[in-house]
Design a protein around this motif. Structure first.
Motif, PDB file in Angstrom:
ATOM      1  N   PHE A   1       0.744  -1.263   0.050  1.00 37.06           N
ATOM      2  CA  PHE A   1       0.042   0.037  -0.004  1.00 37.06           C
ATOM      3  C   PHE A   1       0.832   1.243  -0.001  1.00 37.06           C
ATOM      4  O   PHE A   1       2.011   1.202   0.572  1.00 37.06           O
ATOM      5  N   SER A   2       0.279   2.493  -0.698  1.00 35.46           N
ATOM      6  CA  SER A   2       1.090   3.774  -0.638  1.00 35.46           C
ATOM      7  C   SER A   2       0.409   4.573   0.358  1.00 35.46           C
ATOM      8  O   SER A   2      -0.925   4.875   0.182  1.00 35.46           O
ATOM      9  N   TRP A   3       1.255   5.405   0.928  1.00 40.68           N
ATOM     10  CA  TRP A   3       0.582   6.367   1.914  1.00 40.68           C
ATOM     11  C   TRP A   3       1.160   7.920   0.942  1.00 40.68           C
ATOM     12  O   TRP A   3       1.081   8.811   1.835  1.00 40.68           O
ATOM     13  N   ASN A   4       1.460   7.714  -0.237  1.00 39.90           N
ATOM     14  CA  ASN A   4       1.992   9.020  -0.854  1.00 39.90           C
ATOM     15  C   ASN A   4       0.671   9.984  -0.843  1.00 39.90           C
ATOM     16  O   ASN A   4      -0.332   9.678  -1.188  1.00 39.90           O
ATOM     17  N   GLY A   5       0.916  11.043  -0.487  1.00 44.71           N
ATOM     18  CA  GLY A   5      -0.117  12.164  -0.400  1.00 44.71           C
ATOM     19  C   GLY A   5      -1.103  12.157   0.807  1.00 44.71           C
ATOM     20  O   GLY A   5      -1.899  12.973   0.931  1.00 44.71           O
TER      21      GLY A   5
ATOM     22  N   HIS B   1       3.177 -15.294   6.820  1.00 48.00           N
ATOM     23  CA  HIS B   1       2.975 -15.108   5.075  1.00 48.00           C
ATOM     24  C   HIS B   1       3.049 -13.707   5.176  1.00 48.00           C
ATOM     25  O   HIS B   1       2.359 -12.733   5.724  1.00 48.00           O
ATOM     26  N   PRO B   2       4.097 -13.080   4.301  1.00 48.10           N
ATOM     27  CA  PRO B   2       4.066 -11.464   3.962  1.00 48.10           C
ATOM     28  C   PRO B   2       2.774 -10.743   3.801  1.00 48.10           C
ATOM     29  O   PRO B   2       2.833  -9.558   3.826  1.00 48.10           O
ATOM     30  N   CYS B   3       1.801 -11.491   3.136  1.00 46.08           N
ATOM     31  CA  CYS B   3       0.595 -10.946   2.624  1.00 46.08           C
ATOM     32  C   CYS B   3      -0.182 -10.301   3.774  1.00 46.08           C
ATOM     33  O   CYS B   3      -1.048  -9.321   3.838  1.00 46.08           O
ATOM     34  N   ALA B   4       0.119 -10.710   5.075  1.00 47.49           N
ATOM     35  CA  ALA B   4      -0.767 -10.486   6.311  1.00 47.49           C
ATOM     36  C   ALA B   4      -0.439  -8.897   6.823  1.00 47.49           C
ATOM     37  O   ALA B   4      -1.223  -8.293   7.348  1.00 47.49           O
ATOM     38  N   THR B   5       0.706  -8.694   6.715  1.00 44.56           N
ATOM     39  CA  THR B   5       1.465  -7.295   7.515  1.00 44.56           C
ATOM     40  C   THR B   5       1.907  -6.404   6.413  1.00 44.56           C
ATOM     41  O   THR B   5       2.935  -6.622   5.684  1.00 44.56           O
ATOM     42  N   ALA B   6       1.229  -5.027   6.490  1.00 44.79           N
ATOM     43  CA  ALA B   6       2.150  -3.949   5.713  1.00 44.79           C
ATOM     44  C   ALA B   6       2.978  -3.372   6.798  1.00 44.79           C
ATOM     45  O   ALA B   6       2.514  -2.961   7.802  1.00 44.79           O
ATOM     46  N   ALA B   7       3.979  -2.941   6.168  1.00 53.60           N
ATOM     47  CA  ALA B   7       4.888  -2.211   7.182  1.00 53.60           C
ATOM     48  C   ALA B   7       5.582  -1.106   6.475  1.00 53.60           C
ATOM     49  O   ALA B   7       6.547  -1.323   5.965  1.00 53.60           O
ATOM     50  N   PRO B   8       4.856   0.104   6.135  1.00 53.32           N
ATOM     51  CA  PRO B   8       5.307   0.876   5.307  1.00 53.32           C
ATOM     52  C   PRO B   8       6.321   1.975   6.133  1.00 53.32           C
ATOM     53  O   PRO B   8       6.385   2.250   7.505  1.00 53.32           O
ATOM     54  N   THR B   9       7.501   2.169   5.518  1.00 47.62           N
ATOM     55  CA  THR B   9       8.224   3.439   5.987  1.00 47.62           C
ATOM     56  C   THR B   9       7.953   4.634   4.940  1.00 47.62           C
ATOM     57  O   THR B   9       8.553   4.689   3.861  1.00 47.62           O
TER      58      THR B   9
ATOM     59  N   VAL C   1      23.389  17.236  12.608  1.00 46.88           N
ATOM     60  CA  VAL C   1      22.782  16.167  12.171  1.00 46.88           C
ATOM     61  C   VAL C   1      21.505  15.865  12.560  1.00 46.88           C
ATOM     62  O   VAL C   1      21.054  16.024  13.630  1.00 46.88           O
ATOM     63  N   GLU C   2      20.280  15.776  11.716  1.00 46.37           N
ATOM     64  CA  GLU C   2      18.861  15.614  12.115  1.00 46.37           C
ATOM     65  C   GLU C   2      18.452  14.611  11.314  1.00 46.37           C
ATOM     66  O   GLU C   2      18.916  14.317  10.193  1.00 46.37           O
ATOM     67  N   GLY C   3      17.394  13.856  11.788  1.00 47.47           N
ATOM     68  CA  GLY C   3      16.876  12.789  11.389  1.00 47.47           C
ATOM     69  C   GLY C   3      15.522  12.569  11.515  1.00 47.47           C
ATOM     70  O   GLY C   3      14.938  12.780  12.613  1.00 47.47           O
ATOM     71  N   ARG C   4      14.570  12.013  10.587  1.00 47.83           N
ATOM     72  CA  ARG C   4      13.229  11.873  10.978  1.00 47.83           C
ATOM     73  C   ARG C   4      12.841  10.564  10.061  1.00 47.83           C
ATOM     74  O   ARG C   4      13.205  10.624   9.057  1.00 47.83           O
ATOM     75  N   VAL C   5      12.130   9.674  10.874  1.00 51.00           N
ATOM     76  CA  VAL C   5      11.427   8.445  10.237  1.00 51.00           C
ATOM     77  C   VAL C   5       9.975   8.238  10.474  1.00 51.00           C
ATOM     78  O   VAL C   5       9.650   8.277  11.595  1.00 51.00           O
ATOM     79  N   CYS C   6       9.258   8.088   9.701  1.00 48.77           N
ATOM     80  CA  CYS C   6       7.695   7.929   9.757  1.00 48.77           C
ATOM     81  C   CYS C   6       7.388   6.624   9.253  1.00 48.77           C
ATOM     82  O   CYS C   6       7.776   6.150   8.242  1.00 48.77           O
ATOM     83  N   TYR C   7       6.745   5.861  10.104  1.00 47.52           N
ATOM     84  CA  TYR C   7       6.760   4.176   9.561  1.00 47.52           C
ATOM     85  C   TYR C   7       5.594   3.699  10.716  1.00 47.52           C
ATOM     86  O   TYR C   7       5.043   4.344  11.703  1.00 47.52           O
ATOM     87  N   ASP C   8       5.179   2.459  10.247  1.00 48.20           N
ATOM     88  CA  ASP C   8       4.240   1.656  11.221  1.00 48.20           C
ATOM     89  C   ASP C   8       4.189   0.324  10.568  1.00 48.20           C
ATOM     90  O   ASP C   8       4.716  -0.176   9.832  1.00 48.20           O
ATOM     91  N   ALA C   9       3.161  -0.396  11.022  1.00 46.33           N
ATOM     92  CA  ALA C   9       2.818  -1.772  10.887  1.00 46.33           C
ATOM     93  C   ALA C   9       1.364  -2.063  11.054  1.00 46.33           C
ATOM     94  O   ALA C   9       0.914  -1.722  12.122  1.00 46.33           O
ATOM     95  N   PHE C  10       0.712  -2.778  10.050  1.00 45.28           N
ATOM     96  CA  PHE C  10      -0.795  -3.049  10.163  1.00 45.28           C
ATOM     97  C   PHE C  10      -0.793  -4.648   9.966  1.00 45.28           C
ATOM     98  O   PHE C  10      -0.392  -4.854   8.787  1.00 45.28           O
ATOM     99  N   VAL C  11      -1.683  -5.011  10.577  1.00 46.15           N
ATOM    100  CA  VAL C  11      -2.172  -6.624  10.308  1.00 46.15           C
ATOM    101  C   VAL C  11      -3.459  -6.414   9.790  1.00 46.15           C
ATOM    102  O   VAL C  11      -4.516  -5.957  10.348  1.00 46.15           O
TER     103      VAL C  11
END
Length: 291
Positions: free
Chosen positions: A31-35, A227-235, A254-264
């Motif tokens: 899945f894409s969270w673009n926008g 099975h990988p189909c069960a869990t979406a793990a977007p960054t 130095v600065e860093g930011r990461v937006c991520y999650d995981a969904f079953v």
């Protein structure tokens, strides 16, 4: 007579050990969270099967195919919850007077390797274990029963009609040691180099075996078949940058930011089997920590 001995500082940093992430194997990026910060995924129901009315429709019905049913189309909502960041400064003189060992590039790589990756991995695996569709009672895993328990997991996925190909078996180093001691297990270790780079170490009962450090998993983690189909793990976002001599700092920021999650996904949670491990009791009566 006093003699002052020479102290030498070598151009070497005693780095901490850190394992690369292997979460891409048991998860997906379908899945894409673009926008968007939230996406919705449809769940659509099906119709019941009927006996065809060859001699005519049943009483009170106009169709020989049976009662016409409507289909439900509900949605699952996935909102990104993890928006994490870090920052640090490297003074210009500190960099010079440590022989360049405080260089921004190497410090950033160290931060990602030792902080960002372990945090993301720990979170993703915790979501998978918490939402697994199969969670039997905890058992004491031994070299005698480990194979039966893994086969039991695969059987549960078979009965749930989960695809047989592509399954991943996640184990800790301690559980992997039990597997190697089990007389019933013969693991196929002839793995392609591309898969070894991604973290696969063997094949067992149709699953590729992935070894993950126990520190990134639940305290009572035994093993997980998924099975990988069960869990979406977007960054959605990985943003790292270095500022040279920003206002207020003589050196690098130095600065860093990461937006991520995981969904079953609700309809696919049965594609995850999580087996918790009890502490093993030794003959002396002492208790050893669970893997």
């Amino acid at each position: 007579m006093a003699v002052e001995l020479v102290t030498r500082y070598l151009p070497y940093v005693d780095e901490l050990f850190a394992t690369e992430s292997k979460k891409s194997l048991p998860t997906n990026n379908d899945f894409s969270w673009n926008g968007a910060h939230t996406i919705k995924v449809y769940k659509v129901t099906t119709s019941d099967m009927n006996d065809y009315g060859r001699k005519g429709p049943a009483e009170g019905n106009w169709s020989r195919y049976g009662v016409v049913q409507g289909l439900d189309a509900t949605t699952e909502e996935f909102t990104l919850k993890k928006d994490r960041s870090f920052t640090f400064a490297i003074d210009k003189l500190d960099k010079d007077e440590t022989g360049g060992q405080l260089a921004a590039a190497s410090a950033l790589a160290r931060q990602i390797r030792e902080k960002v990756i372990p945090e993301v991995d720990t979170y993703v695996y915790s979501v998978m274990t918490a939402n697994a569709g199969h969670k039997p009672a905890a058992v004491t895993l031994t070299s005698e029963n480990i194979y039966d328990e893994i086969v039991k997991a695969n059987t549960a996925l078979d009965n749930a009609e989960v695809p047989e190909t592509g399954r991943i078996l996640v184990v800790t180093p301690d559980i992997y040691q039990l597997m190697k001691k089990c007389k019933d297990i013969t693991m196929e270790t002839n793995i392609g180099n591309d898969m070894r780079i991604r973290g696969v170490i063997a094949n067992l009962d149709g699953c590729v075996v992935v070894k993950v450090p126990a520190v990134r998993l639940a305290k009572d983690f035994g093993f997980l078949v998924a099975h990988p189909c069960a869990t979406a793990a977007p960054t959605k976002l990985e943003d790292y940058k270095t500022h040279q001599d920003p206002p207020g700092i003589s050196g690098e920021l130095v600065e860093g930011r990461v937006c991520y999650d995981a969904f079953v996904l609700d309809n696919k949670k049965k594609a995850i089997y999580y087996q918790a491990a009890k502490a093993a009791t030794e003959q002396t009566g002492q208790t050893t920590p669970a893997a």
